[in-house]
Design a protein around this motif. Structure first.
Motif, PDB file in Angstrom:
ATOM      1  N   VAL A 141       2.018  11.953  -6.571  1.00 55.96           N
ATOM      2  CA  VAL A 141       1.483  10.593  -6.675  1.00 55.96           C
ATOM      3  C   VAL A 141       1.914   9.813  -5.439  1.00 55.96           C
ATOM      4  O   VAL A 141       3.067   9.881  -5.034  1.00 55.96           O
ATOM      5  N   ARG A 142       0.969   9.088  -4.840  1.00 58.32           N
ATOM      6  CA  ARG A 142       1.267   8.275  -3.652  1.00 58.32           C
ATOM      7  C   ARG A 142       1.109   6.800  -3.981  1.00 58.32           C
ATOM      8  O   ARG A 142       0.165   6.409  -4.642  1.00 58.32           O
ATOM      9  N   SER A 144       0.819   3.423  -1.799  1.00 59.67           N
ATOM     10  CA  SER A 144       0.639   2.918  -0.435  1.00 59.67           C
ATOM     11  C   SER A 144       0.763   1.404  -0.419  1.00 59.67           C
ATOM     12  O   SER A 144       0.643   0.745  -1.454  1.00 59.67           O
ATOM     13  N   GLU A 150      -2.830  -0.869  -8.124  1.00 55.81           N
ATOM     14  CA  GLU A 150      -4.090  -0.352  -7.589  1.00 55.81           C
ATOM     15  C   GLU A 150      -3.874   0.578  -6.390  1.00 55.81           C
ATOM     16  O   GLU A 150      -4.771   1.311  -5.989  1.00 55.81           O
ATOM     17  N   SER A 151      -2.667   0.543  -5.817  1.00 55.44           N
ATOM     18  CA  SER A 151      -2.339   1.365  -4.649  1.00 55.44           C
ATOM     19  C   SER A 151      -1.855   2.757  -5.038  1.00 55.44           C
ATOM     20  O   SER A 151      -1.513   3.553  -4.173  1.00 55.44           O
ATOM     21  N   THR A 153      -2.292   6.471  -6.179  1.00 56.28           N
ATOM     22  CA  THR A 153      -3.342   7.485  -6.139  1.00 56.28           C
ATOM     23  C   THR A 153      -2.740   8.872  -6.330  1.00 56.28           C
ATOM     24  O   THR A 153      -1.556   9.098  -6.077  1.00 56.28           O
ATOM     25  N   GLY A 154      -3.601   9.804  -6.742  1.00 55.32           N
ATOM     26  CA  GLY A 154      -3.212  11.213  -6.846  1.00 55.32           C
ATOM     27  C   GLY A 154      -2.440  11.525  -8.110  1.00 55.32           C
ATOM     28  O   GLY A 154      -2.106  10.657  -8.899  1.00 55.32           O
ATOM     29  N   ASN A 160       0.368   9.478 -12.928  1.00 54.48           N
ATOM     30  CA  ASN A 160      -0.169   8.287 -12.292  1.00 54.48           C
ATOM     31  C   ASN A 160       0.155   7.055 -13.135  1.00 54.48           C
ATOM     32  O   ASN A 160       0.619   6.038 -12.604  1.00 54.48           O
ATOM     33  N   ARG A 164       2.580   3.808 -12.282  1.00 54.13           N
ATOM     34  CA  ARG A 164       2.036   2.440 -12.371  1.00 54.13           C
ATOM     35  C   ARG A 164       2.929   1.539 -13.226  1.00 54.13           C
ATOM     36  O   ARG A 164       3.191   0.393 -12.871  1.00 54.13           O
TER      37      ARG A 164
END
Length: 181
Positions: A141-142, A144, A150-151, A153-154, A160, A164
């Motif tokens: 999981v990234r 950014s 919302e940043s 991803t993966g 995920n 979050r």
């Protein structure tokens, strides 16, 4: 003798029982006292086996709450009685270098203090690392910039979602800390 004597009682070879302002209690032999830095160097581990390992403690004299004189002993710097376990010292050095390298990898380069706080919060419960300015969690999981939910991803949907949640909780904590100042 008392701790406020400015080190006058720290004669080489003195055996002392000490209590520090931090609550430590120990006995040791004075190896030296450096008046300009106000540091007393003590050798511990004398009571047990005289041939056993001993520790050296550097102590700022103003951290001494109280001490009592237990007696006088031979010169602690007698080369015939000194022994250094070089293997032990080398392994301690290697462990300290390894830990320093691990600690450096945890510091983001070119990221904000907020991003570092988010990284630190994620690292408490999840394996994380930096990939330039992106936080990589569980190697899948990234997160950014700007490090919002919302940043993220993966990774698997469960991974995920977990990232979050931690991210949102840390952002709320940072906002409440900022609002409280």
């Amino acid at each position: 003798m008392d701790a406020s004597s400015g080190g006058d009682g720290f004669a080489v070879g003195c055996l002392l029982s000490m209590k520090t302002t931090l609550g430590d209690e120990f006995e040791g032999q004075v190896i030296t006292y450096d008046r300009p830095s106000n540091i007393v160097v003590l050798q511990e581990g004398l009571k047990s086996n005289p041939q056993s390992r001993r520790s050296i403690r550097f102590l700022k004299a103003n951290y001494i709450k109280e001490f009592s004189f237990l007696g006088q002993s031979d010169d602690p710097l007698d080369l015939k009685k000194c022994y250094l376990d070089l293997n032990s010292l080398q392994s301690k050095e290697e462990a300290a270098v390894r830990q320093a390298e691990i600690d450096v990898e945890r510091i983001g380069v070119g990221v904000t203090a907020e991003a570092q706080s988010i990284f630190d919060a994620l690292s408490k419960t999840l394996p994380v690392r930096w990939d330039k300015t992106a936080i990589v969690v569980m190697n899948e999981v990234r997160v950014s910039s700007p490090y919002l939910a919302e940043s993220v991803t993966g990774g698997t949907p469960a991974a995920n979602e977990r990232v979050r949640k931690v991210l949102e909780l840390e952002r709320r904590r940072l906002q409440s800390r900022g609002a409280g100042q």
